[in-house]
Structure formats: structure tokens, C-alpha cells
Design an enzyme around this catalytic site. Sequence first.
Site, PDB file in Angstrom:
ATOM      1  N   SER A 162       3.690   0.401   2.820  1.00  0.00           N
ATOM      2  CA  SER A 162       4.840  -0.414   3.181  1.00  0.00           C
ATOM      3  C   SER A 162       5.893  -0.196   2.277  1.00  0.00           C
ATOM      4  O   SER A 162       6.595  -1.226   2.823  1.00  0.00           O
ATOM      5  CB  SER A 162       3.477  -1.485   3.076  1.00  0.00           C
ATOM      6  OG  SER A 162       4.017  -2.224   1.841  1.00  0.00           O
ATOM      7  N   THR A 172       0.814  -4.691   0.381  1.00  0.00           N
ATOM      8  CA  THR A 172       0.931  -5.609  -0.055  1.00  0.00           C
ATOM      9  C   THR A 172       2.331  -5.447  -0.446  1.00  0.00           C
ATOM     10  O   THR A 172       3.172  -6.391  -0.840  1.00  0.00           O
ATOM     11  CB  THR A 172       0.738  -5.976  -1.700  1.00  0.00           C
ATOM     12  OG1 THR A 172       0.251  -4.956  -2.521  1.00  0.00           O
ATOM     13  CG2 THR A 172      -1.391  -6.107  -1.289  1.00  0.00           C
ATOM     14  N   ASP A 173       3.068  -4.249  -0.979  1.00  0.00           N
ATOM     15  CA  ASP A 173       5.197  -3.291  -1.632  1.00  0.00           C
ATOM     16  C   ASP A 173       5.246  -4.466  -1.023  1.00  0.00           C
ATOM     17  O   ASP A 173       6.694  -5.184  -1.135  1.00  0.00           O
ATOM     18  CB  ASP A 173       5.352  -2.651  -1.483  1.00  0.00           C
ATOM     19  CG  ASP A 173       3.910  -1.726  -2.619  1.00  0.00           C
ATOM     20  OD1 ASP A 173       3.785  -2.763  -3.800  1.00  0.00           O
ATOM     21  OD2 ASP A 173       4.491  -0.301  -3.252  1.00  0.00           O
ATOM     22  N   THR A 193      -2.824  -0.427   0.695  1.00  0.00           N
ATOM     23  CA  THR A 193      -4.198   0.001   0.132  1.00  0.00           C
ATOM     24  C   THR A 193      -5.582   0.041   0.683  1.00  0.00           C
ATOM     25  O   THR A 193      -6.121   0.291   0.456  1.00  0.00           O
ATOM     26  CB  THR A 193      -3.637  -0.489  -1.346  1.00  0.00           C
ATOM     27  OG1 THR A 193      -2.490  -0.236  -2.435  1.00  0.00           O
ATOM     28  CG2 THR A 193      -4.630  -0.134  -2.730  1.00  0.00           C
TER      29      THR A 193
HETATM   30  C1  SIN Z   1       1.718  -0.491  -0.123  1.00  0.00           C
HETATM   31  O1  SIN Z   1       2.370  -1.721   0.304  1.00  0.00           O
HETATM   32  O2  SIN Z   1       1.080   0.067   1.326  1.00  0.00           O
HETATM   33  C2  SIN Z   1       0.525   0.037  -0.945  1.00  0.00           C
HETATM   34  C3  SIN Z   1       0.845  -0.642  -1.595  1.00  0.00           C
HETATM   35  C4  SIN Z   1       0.140  -2.082  -1.310  1.00  0.00           C
HETATM   36  O3  SIN Z   1      -1.157  -1.763  -0.433  1.00  0.00           O
HETATM   37  O4  SIN Z   1      -1.122  -2.311  -2.409  1.00  0.00           O
END
Ligand code: SIN
Length: 340
Positions: free
Chosen positions: A53, A86-87, A4
Amino acid sequence: MGGTIAGLAADPEGNPNKYKAGQVGIDSLLAHIASALPQNIAVISEQLANMNSRNLSESLLTDLGNRIQECLNDLLVKGIVITHGTDTMEETGLFLQATCGHRAQILGKRIVITGAMLPANAPAADGPRNLVDAISWASMPLENCPNGVYAVMSGKVCLAMDLAKRHGSALNAPLRDSPTSPVNLINPSWLSCVKAVQAAWGEDLPIPKAEEWPWVEILTSHAGARARTIKHWLTSEVLGLVLAGTGAGGFHDDWSEPLDEAIDRGIALVRTSRTGSGATYPHIPEKDAHGCMASGTLSAPRARIALQLALNAAETLKISGKALTWQDFFARIANLPEFR
Ligand code: SIN
């Protein structure tokens, strides 16, 4: 790596959850924050991936780990920052600690992972500040704070292996339930725990080759769990199962018999908790089947990476004459000192 922090919303003023991750290149993200960066460093960027991710693959972890090790060995590199979705930061954080943490410490360098909860073009995007903080944390070691593998987000720092996304959308989701310290004012009790973990991590585990990651699955115990679920896996080529159990890591009685069969077939078993926090200890709530390991404070995604690295280490190092079991390697990660 994308995420993100490199995402774009179709309508920046509209719903911030409607966006595509991994759209903006790292050079553009850095150009945007250039004036806020420490003046005495040169930042060199590299785009290893630009993705959401949730699609992270094991072979990409291999590429990332190998590249990080090359950078650690480069005398000109002072620190390394990884932008990441973050995932699955939770998996990457544990992977980097277990494969690069010792090397980072002895070479006196920091590896810092960061990301964002809002896309890059949202009016209140959190990515720019997180990236500035992460680069500062990687390049200006605070006196007395050890080197190693960290995560920085929302003005806070934690060990990367403690990072966990525990909310779907909150701005502080990734470090919400993790032991942290403010980046600019190191909390002494946090620091002493970091030092204890660093002191206990004496040897990195080998990085699996891209196509040689052991197949490990996570199975969750729940009301109505069926013996058939476990039996299904006995006929597969799976090498390990992480049991995300109820409470402190218990599982449905109907699983006991097929799990004993899994052990007889040489499938590695690890117990953890589906609650998302707290620890799973050996022989609680009842005696573990022979060889089944409790995962300490490792969550299911972390326990899965730890088990894969442990299985790989036992196999790889066997050839070089070190006859240790996967349980020996897994225990090194699961038994690291806990933050209380
Ligand atoms: C991801 O993990 O690529 C999408 C969600 C995020 O980064 O918060």
C-alpha cells in the site's frame, strides 16, 4: 487491495519483517478462514489490487470508492470488507468516510477495513483473525451500534477515519493510538462518540475522477527550515500545501513571507501537527494568514486527502450551482466531533 495480510515471507520461521506484501489472492485468504466465518452469510470476493500500500495511487482510490458505492447500492450486499496494507490505511480510511460514510449509514450497511502486521505464512500471522473479526463486524451489526465506515484489527474496532499506524512494526501498530473499543464488548463512551461523529456527517463529498485529483503536497517544518523550500513550490502547479508544523501546528518564521505569497497565488494552505497526535486549532500559536485552515485532529496524511476532496468538491459543485469554498468543505471534515 493486498498489503501484509496478503504477504509472503521467504522464510516463514525467519525474520517476519523480510517478506513481500500483496502476494496471496483474496480467494485463498478466505478459503483459509472459511470454517471460522459466520454460517448465515455468503462471502463474495473481488481483487481490486494486490499491492504494497505504500504504492497506493489516487486513481486506485477513485476505483475503490466507485466500487464501494456500487456495492452499497446493491440490495444483496449487507456489508463490505476491504483488506488493505497498513502503511496507507490512514488515507483510505479518511477517504472512505468522507466519500461513502453517509451513504453507508442511510443504507444501513458497514464498510470495514482490515489488514495485518505479519505476512500470511508467518506462524503467528494476525491476518486470519483480523479478517474473521472484520467480516463478523460487517455482517452482524451489534444492537444499537450505528452503521458506517470502520476499521477492525487486533480484536479492536475504531472509525476508519481514526485509524493511524503509529509504529513501524508492533502488532497493534495500526490502532495503537486510535480511539477504539474491543470488537466483542462495545465500550459505551466510544459508542457515544461514534454516534456523535455519524450524526454530524450529513453529506458525502464527491469522489474525484481518476486523473483529476488536485495536486497537494505535505511539507514538514523543522529546525533549519528554509524560505526556499516554500518558494520552490510557488513555481509549480501545486494547488494545496499541508504544513505539518511543530507542536500544535506552528511553522518556522522563515516560511511566513513565502506562505503569504502562496495564498496570494491561490494555493490552499492547511496547518496540522507533525507530532502525530493532538489537535491543531485556528489562530494557535498565532493568527493564521487569511484563508489558511487549521486541521483539527486530522494528521498530515488525512489532512492531505481532506484538502484534495475539499478542493475537488468546491470545483465540481461550483458547476452544479453550489457556491461553497474549499474551506467550507474542509471544515466539515476537520470540525467533526473529537474523541476525548
Ligand atoms: C503495506 O502497507 O502494504 C505493507 C505494510 C502492511 O500491510 O503492514
